[in-house]
Write a protein that holds these residues in place. Structure first.
Motif, PDB file in Angstrom:
ATOM      1  N   LYS A 289     -64.871 -68.094  73.625  1.00 47.61           N
ATOM      2  CA  LYS A 289     -65.696 -68.646  72.549  1.00 47.61           C
ATOM      3  C   LYS A 289     -67.177 -68.394  72.818  1.00 47.61           C
ATOM      4  CE  LYS A 289     -62.529 -72.246  71.017  1.00 47.61           C
ATOM      5  NZ  LYS A 289     -62.201 -73.665  71.020  1.00 47.61           N
ATOM      6  N   ASN A 290     -67.589 -68.551  74.064  1.00 49.93           N
ATOM      7  CA  ASN A 290     -68.975 -68.303  74.431  1.00 49.93           C
ATOM      8  C   ASN A 290     -69.327 -66.822  74.255  1.00 49.93           C
ATOM      9  OD1 ASN A 290     -71.578 -68.789  75.408  1.00 49.93           O
ATOM     10  ND2 ASN A 290     -70.954 -68.385  77.512  1.00 49.93           N
ATOM     11  N   LEU A 291     -68.436 -65.937  74.710  1.00 47.14           N
ATOM     12  CA  LEU A 291     -68.673 -64.500  74.568  1.00 47.14           C
ATOM     13  C   LEU A 291     -68.690 -64.088  73.094  1.00 47.14           C
ATOM     14  CD1 LEU A 291     -66.512 -63.184  77.538  1.00 47.14           C
ATOM     15  CD2 LEU A 291     -69.012 -63.064  77.333  1.00 47.14           C
ATOM     16  N   GLU A 292     -67.867 -64.737  72.303  1.00 40.33           N
ATOM     17  CA  GLU A 292     -67.850 -64.467  70.864  1.00 40.33           C
ATOM     18  C   GLU A 292     -69.161 -64.934  70.221  1.00 40.33           C
ATOM     19  OE1 GLU A 292     -64.796 -65.003  67.073  1.00 40.33           O
ATOM     20  OE2 GLU A 292     -64.455 -66.177  68.889  1.00 40.33           O
ATOM     21  N   ALA A 293     -69.642 -66.095  70.628  1.00 32.36           N
ATOM     22  CA  ALA A 293     -70.909 -66.620  70.103  1.00 32.36           C
ATOM     23  C   ALA A 293     -72.090 -65.722  70.488  1.00 32.36           C
ATOM     24  CB  ALA A 293     -71.141 -68.042  70.618  1.00 32.36           C
ATOM     25  N   GLN A 294     -71.980 -65.070  71.635  1.00 35.74           N
ATOM     26  CA  GLN A 294     -73.030 -64.163  72.106  1.00 35.74           C
ATOM     27  C   GLN A 294     -72.933 -62.776  71.471  1.00 35.74           C
ATOM     28  OE1 GLN A 294     -75.585 -64.867  74.229  1.00 35.74           O
ATOM     29  NE2 GLN A 294     -74.928 -66.984  74.365  1.00 35.74           N
ATOM     30  N   GLY A 295     -71.854 -62.535  70.706  1.00 34.40           N
ATOM     31  CA  GLY A 295     -71.674 -61.234  70.066  1.00 34.40           C
ATOM     32  C   GLY A 295     -71.132 -60.173  70.998  1.00 34.40           C
ATOM     33  N   ILE A 296     -70.486 -60.591  72.081  1.00 32.26           N
ATOM     34  CA  ILE A 296     -69.949 -59.656  73.078  1.00 32.26           C
ATOM     35  C   ILE A 296     -68.472 -59.384  72.836  1.00 32.26           C
ATOM     36  CG2 ILE A 296     -69.477 -59.407  75.563  1.00 32.26           C
ATOM     37  CD1 ILE A 296     -72.136 -60.916  76.025  1.00 32.26           C
ATOM     38  N   VAL A 297     -67.771 -60.357  72.276  1.00 34.75           N
ATOM     39  CA  VAL A 297     -66.327 -60.252  72.032  1.00 34.75           C
ATOM     40  C   VAL A 297     -66.043 -60.599  70.573  1.00 34.75           C
ATOM     41  CG1 VAL A 297     -64.103 -61.357  72.568  1.00 34.75           C
ATOM     42  CG2 VAL A 297     -65.673 -60.786  74.412  1.00 34.75           C
ATOM     43  N   THR A 298     -65.055 -59.918  70.002  1.00 33.99           N
ATOM     44  CA  THR A 298     -64.572 -60.303  68.678  1.00 33.99           C
ATOM     45  C   THR A 298     -63.129 -60.764  68.796  1.00 33.99           C
ATOM     46  OG1 THR A 298     -63.850 -58.060  68.131  1.00 33.99           O
ATOM     47  CG2 THR A 298     -66.042 -58.707  67.395  1.00 33.99           C
ATOM     48  N   ARG A 299     -62.772 -61.658  67.917  1.00 31.06           N
ATOM     49  CA  ARG A 299     -61.410 -62.212  67.860  1.00 31.06           C
ATOM     50  C   ARG A 299     -60.818 -61.772  66.534  1.00 31.06           C
ATOM     51  NH1 ARG A 299     -59.365 -67.277  65.716  1.00 31.06           N
ATOM     52  NH2 ARG A 299     -57.701 -68.085  67.037  1.00 31.06           N
ATOM     53  N   THR A 300     -59.665 -61.105  66.608  1.00 32.86           N
ATOM     54  CA  THR A 300     -59.001 -60.637  65.400  1.00 32.86           C
ATOM     55  C   THR A 300     -57.644 -61.325  65.276  1.00 32.86           C
ATOM     56  OG1 THR A 300     -60.067 -58.486  65.653  1.00 32.86           O
ATOM     57  CG2 THR A 300     -58.206 -58.603  64.137  1.00 32.86           C
TER      58      THR A 300
ATOM     59  N   TYR B  43     -58.361 -60.006  71.355  1.00 30.69           N
ATOM     60  CA  TYR B  43     -59.784 -60.048  71.685  1.00 30.69           C
ATOM     61  C   TYR B  43     -60.198 -58.661  72.137  1.00 30.69           C
ATOM     62  CZ  TYR B  43     -59.116 -65.052  71.562  1.00 30.69           C
ATOM     63  OH  TYR B  43     -58.821 -66.327  71.149  1.00 30.69           O
ATOM     64  N   GLU B  44     -61.393 -58.258  71.691  1.00 32.85           N
ATOM     65  CA  GLU B  44     -61.920 -56.970  72.133  1.00 32.85           C
ATOM     66  C   GLU B  44     -63.435 -57.028  72.200  1.00 32.85           C
ATOM     67  OE1 GLU B  44     -61.477 -53.582  69.420  1.00 32.85           O
ATOM     68  OE2 GLU B  44     -60.939 -55.019  67.875  1.00 32.85           O
ATOM     69  N   LEU B  45     -63.987 -56.102  72.944  1.00 25.72           N
ATOM     70  CA  LEU B  45     -65.433 -56.041  73.087  1.00 25.72           C
ATOM     71  C   LEU B  45     -66.071 -55.456  71.840  1.00 25.72           C
ATOM     72  CD1 LEU B  45     -65.735 -54.692  76.756  1.00 25.72           C
ATOM     73  CD2 LEU B  45     -66.075 -57.032  75.962  1.00 25.72           C
ATOM     74  N   THR B  46     -67.217 -55.979  71.494  1.00 33.60           N
ATOM     75  CA  THR B  46     -68.023 -55.410  70.422  1.00 33.60           C
ATOM     76  C   THR B  46     -68.815 -54.237  71.018  1.00 33.60           C
ATOM     77  OG1 THR B  46     -69.896 -56.824  70.969  1.00 33.60           O
ATOM     78  CG2 THR B  46     -68.320 -57.666  69.321  1.00 33.60           C
ATOM     79  N   GLU B  47     -69.611 -53.598  70.190  1.00 36.47           N
ATOM     80  CA  GLU B  47     -70.481 -52.532  70.700  1.00 36.47           C
ATOM     81  C   GLU B  47     -71.417 -53.095  71.777  1.00 36.47           C
ATOM     82  OE1 GLU B  47     -73.911 -49.424  69.129  1.00 36.47           O
ATOM     83  OE2 GLU B  47     -72.757 -50.556  67.656  1.00 36.47           O
ATOM     84  N   LYS B  48     -71.921 -54.281  71.518  1.00 37.61           N
ATOM     85  CA  LYS B  48     -72.791 -54.958  72.489  1.00 37.61           C
ATOM     86  C   LYS B  48     -72.041 -55.206  73.796  1.00 37.61           C
ATOM     87  CE  LYS B  48     -75.447 -59.277  72.948  1.00 37.61           C
ATOM     88  NZ  LYS B  48     -75.827 -60.519  72.243  1.00 37.61           N
ATOM     89  N   GLY B  49     -70.798 -55.664  73.702  1.00 37.71           N
ATOM     90  CA  GLY B  49     -69.999 -55.915  74.892  1.00 37.71           C
ATOM     91  C   GLY B  49     -69.657 -54.643  75.641  1.00 37.71           C
ATOM     92  N   PHE B  50     -69.285 -53.621  74.887  1.00 36.64           N
ATOM     93  CA  PHE B  50     -68.908 -52.356  75.522  1.00 36.64           C
ATOM     94  C   PHE B  50     -70.109 -51.683  76.181  1.00 36.64           C
ATOM     95  CE2 PHE B  50     -67.245 -48.012  75.827  1.00 36.64           C
ATOM     96  CZ  PHE B  50     -66.026 -48.292  76.444  1.00 36.64           C
ATOM     97  N   SER B  51     -71.323 -52.012  75.738  1.00 37.15           N
ATOM     98  CA  SER B  51     -72.517 -51.427  76.355  1.00 37.15           C
ATOM     99  C   SER B  51     -72.701 -51.922  77.793  1.00 37.15           C
ATOM    100  CB  SER B  51     -73.765 -51.726  75.526  1.00 37.15           C
ATOM    101  OG  SER B  51     -74.105 -53.091  75.610  1.00 37.15           O
ATOM    102  N   LEU B  52     -71.936 -52.925  78.200  1.00 38.00           N
ATOM    103  CA  LEU B  52     -71.963 -53.406  79.586  1.00 38.00           C
ATOM    104  C   LEU B  52     -71.143 -52.526  80.527  1.00 38.00           C
ATOM    105  CD1 LEU B  52     -71.638 -57.216  78.889  1.00 38.00           C
ATOM    106  CD2 LEU B  52     -73.561 -56.101  80.043  1.00 38.00           C
ATOM    107  N   LYS B  53     -70.426 -51.544  80.003  1.00 33.85           N
ATOM    108  CA  LYS B  53     -69.578 -50.685  80.833  1.00 33.85           C
ATOM    109  C   LYS B  53     -70.334 -50.035  81.991  1.00 33.85           C
ATOM    110  CE  LYS B  53     -66.150 -46.945  80.700  1.00 33.85           C
ATOM    111  NZ  LYS B  53     -66.007 -47.047  82.111  1.00 33.85           N
ATOM    112  N   PRO B  54     -71.495 -49.406  81.764  1.00 30.52           N
ATOM    113  CA  PRO B  54     -72.201 -48.812  82.903  1.00 30.52           C
ATOM    114  C   PRO B  54     -72.584 -49.839  83.976  1.00 30.52           C
ATOM    115  CG  PRO B  54     -73.170 -48.059  80.841  1.00 30.52           C
ATOM    116  CD  PRO B  54     -72.181 -49.135  80.499  1.00 30.52           C
ATOM    117  N   VAL B  55     -72.925 -51.041  83.551  1.00 28.77           N
ATOM    118  CA  VAL B  55     -73.267 -52.106  84.494  1.00 28.77           C
ATOM    119  C   VAL B  55     -72.035 -52.485  85.312  1.00 28.77           C
ATOM    120  CG1 VAL B  55     -74.041 -54.514  84.689  1.00 28.77           C
ATOM    121  CG2 VAL B  55     -75.069 -52.993  82.970  1.00 28.77           C
ATOM    122  N   MET B  56     -70.919 -52.680  84.635  1.00 26.06           N
ATOM    123  CA  MET B  56     -69.681 -53.052  85.320  1.00 26.06           C
ATOM    124  C   MET B  56     -69.210 -51.933  86.251  1.00 26.06           C
ATOM    125  SD  MET B  56     -69.485 -56.036  84.230  1.00 26.06           S
ATOM    126  CE  MET B  56     -67.938 -56.869  84.382  1.00 26.06           C
ATOM    127  N   ASP B  57     -69.358 -50.686  85.822  1.00 24.32           N
ATOM    128  CA  ASP B  57     -68.992 -49.550  86.673  1.00 24.32           C
ATOM    129  C   ASP B  57     -69.842 -49.522  87.942  1.00 24.32           C
ATOM    130  OD1 ASP B  57     -67.038 -48.743  84.882  1.00 24.32           O
ATOM    131  OD2 ASP B  57     -68.263 -47.142  83.997  1.00 24.32           O
TER     132      ASP B  57
END
Length: 107
Positions: free
Chosen positions: A55-66, A77-91
């Motif tokens: 719910k917090n990640l969804e409120a932040q625009g990082i995750v969407t719930r379908t 649940y899946e990452l939004t464009e904003k969430g997926f932009s964290l990929k280089p950081v996580m890598d």
């Protein structure tokens, strides 16, 4: 003595990502949309806490719930464009951990 000032945006980002389980949830969702029950099983988090974090990640625009109108109802649940932009950081965190974190320390 010179005092460094931390950027408020950086502080907010670190605060968000440092919440327990949040980084693992994002890392897991990098592989694609997933169901709630799959996330609880793979991460090993309680349903209540996972729900709170999502719910917090969804409120932040990082995750969407379908919600899929099937019987039984399917929710993913899946990452939004904003969430997926964290990929280089996580890598980079993954790469850093492989070099600097001793597996024995994690226990």
């Amino acid at each position: 003595m010179d005092t460094a000032i931390i950027c408020p945006r950086f502080e907010s980002a670190i605060s968000l990502l440092s919440q327990r389980w949040t980084g693992l949830i994002i890392y897991q969702l990098l592989s694609g949309p997933q169901r709630f029950s799959h996330l609880t099983d793979v991460i090993g988090i309680s349903g209540r806490l996972l729900s709170e974090r999502l719910k917090n990640l969804e409120a932040q625009g990082i995750v969407t719930r379908t919600v899929y109108p099937e019987t039984p109802v399917r929710i993913e649940y899946e990452l939004t464009e904003k969430g997926f932009s964290l990929k280089p950081v996580m890598d980079e965190i993954q790469n850093w951990s492989q070099v600097w974190i001793d597996p024995i320390e994690t226990k």
